[in-house]
Design a protein around this motif. Structure first.
Motif, short mmCIF file in Angstrom:
data_model
loop_
_atom_site.label_atom_id
_atom_site.label_comp_id
_atom_site.label_asym_id
_atom_site.label_seq_id
_atom_site.Cartn_x
_atom_site.Cartn_y
_atom_site.Cartn_z
N ILE A 222 0.87 -1.18 0.00
CA ILE A 222 0.00 0.00 0.00
C ILE A 222 0.90 1.22 0.00
O ILE A 222 1.67 1.42 0.95
CB ILE A 222 -0.91 0.03 1.25
CG1 ILE A 222 -1.74 -1.25 1.34
CG2 ILE A 222 -1.78 1.27 1.26
CD1 ILE A 222 -2.34 -1.49 2.72
N VAL A 223 0.83 2.04 -1.05
CA VAL A 223 1.61 3.28 -1.10
C VAL A 223 0.61 4.42 -0.98
O VAL A 223 -0.07 4.78 -1.94
CB VAL A 223 2.43 3.39 -2.41
CG1 VAL A 223 3.33 4.61 -2.36
CG2 VAL A 223 3.25 2.12 -2.64
N GLU A 224 0.49 4.94 0.23
CA GLU A 224 -0.55 5.93 0.56
C GLU A 224 -0.01 6.86 1.65
O GLU A 224 0.45 6.39 2.68
CB GLU A 224 -1.80 5.19 1.05
CG GLU A 224 -2.87 6.05 1.68
CD GLU A 224 -3.50 7.04 0.72
OE1 GLU A 224 -3.37 8.25 0.98
OE2 GLU A 224 -4.11 6.61 -0.27
N ASP A 225 -0.09 8.18 1.40
CA ASP A 225 0.46 9.13 2.37
C ASP A 225 -0.52 9.47 3.49
O ASP A 225 -0.09 9.94 4.54
CB ASP A 225 0.94 10.40 1.67
CG ASP A 225 -0.18 11.14 0.97
OD1 ASP A 225 -1.06 10.49 0.38
OD2 ASP A 225 -0.15 12.38 0.98
N GLU A 226 -1.80 9.25 3.31
CA GLU A 226 -2.77 9.52 4.37
C GLU A 226 -2.75 8.34 5.34
O GLU A 226 -3.22 7.25 5.02
CB GLU A 226 -4.16 9.74 3.79
CG GLU A 226 -4.24 11.02 2.94
CD GLU A 226 -5.63 11.27 2.40
OE1 GLU A 226 -6.59 11.15 3.20
OE2 GLU A 226 -5.75 11.57 1.21
N ILE A 227 -2.21 8.58 6.52
CA ILE A 227 -1.94 7.52 7.48
C ILE A 227 -3.19 6.73 7.85
O ILE A 227 -3.17 5.50 7.90
CB ILE A 227 -1.24 8.09 8.73
CG1 ILE A 227 0.14 8.60 8.33
CG2 ILE A 227 -1.14 7.06 9.84
CD1 ILE A 227 0.86 9.42 9.37
N LYS A 228 -4.31 7.42 8.08
CA LYS A 228 -5.54 6.72 8.48
C LYS A 228 -6.07 5.83 7.37
O LYS A 228 -6.49 4.70 7.63
CB LYS A 228 -6.61 7.73 8.91
CG LYS A 228 -6.30 8.40 10.23
CD LYS A 228 -7.38 9.37 10.64
CE LYS A 228 -7.01 10.05 11.94
NZ LYS A 228 -7.99 11.04 12.36
N ILE A 229 -6.06 6.32 6.14
CA ILE A 229 -6.52 5.52 5.00
C ILE A 229 -5.62 4.30 4.83
O ILE A 229 -6.10 3.18 4.64
CB ILE A 229 -6.58 6.35 3.70
CG1 ILE A 229 -7.69 7.39 3.80
CG2 ILE A 229 -6.78 5.46 2.48
CD1 ILE A 229 -7.75 8.35 2.63
#
Length: 169
Positions: free
Chosen positions: A7-14
């Motif tokens: 998972i490459v995602e900068d929004e920590i909660k998402i």
């Protein structure tokens, strides 16, 4: 063995929600929070599928995808992003994404698309023959080379996958 998903995602909660949902469904999931880290982890290999945001710090998702596809054309990459214009979708798919999911999303849809892409990619991996031939069109699934007669045909990863599917079926 369960599929491994990056998972490459900068929004920590998402990113955390995705990781928990994937792990609950039996997948192994790891997170990268920016494009540079995501690129490093993606190219290190071992992933069955990559969920990739487009708007990332340090290196945007489209550039991560472009660079990753130079090294790996087979691992499914699903873009998961708030960018929802037709132009954004076309650009992402033309750069080699296997699917495009817009935020906000329903987790059930994300999981269904993951299952569908993993099914398709596992079928590609079962190919044992050296080439497929229809008339004068030849496709080599191992080298991803396509020829019409003696002339090489250059295709995007998506075009290759579609041609491969059509020739197999």
């Amino acid at each position: 063995m369960s599929a491994q998903i990056l998972i490459v995602e900068d929004e920590i909660k998402i990113a955390r929600v995705l990781q928990l949902e994937l792990e609950y469904d039996g997948y192994r999931a790891e997170i990268a929070h920016d494009g540079v880290q995501g690129m490093e982890m993606a190219t290190a290999g071992g992933w069955d599928l990559i969920l990739l945001d487009i708007m990332l710090p340090r290196l945007n998702g489209i550039e991560v995808l472009r660079r990753f596809r130079r090294k790996n054309e087979q691992t499914p990459v699903l873009l998961l992003t708030a960018r929802d214009t037709v132009l954004d979708k076309v650009m992402g798919l033309d750069q080699g994404a296997n699917d495009y999911i817009t935020k906000p999303f329903e987790i059930e849809e994300v999981l269904a698309r993951i299952r569908a892409n993993l099914r398709f990619s596992s079928k590609k991996g079962e190919v044992e023959e050296d080439r497929l031939t229809v008339a004068d069109l030849t496709l080599n699934p191992k080298t991803r080379e396509v020829r019409r007669g003696e002339k090489e045909v250059h295709l995007t990863p998506r075009e290759f996958d579609l041609l491969y599917y059509l020739m197999r079926h």
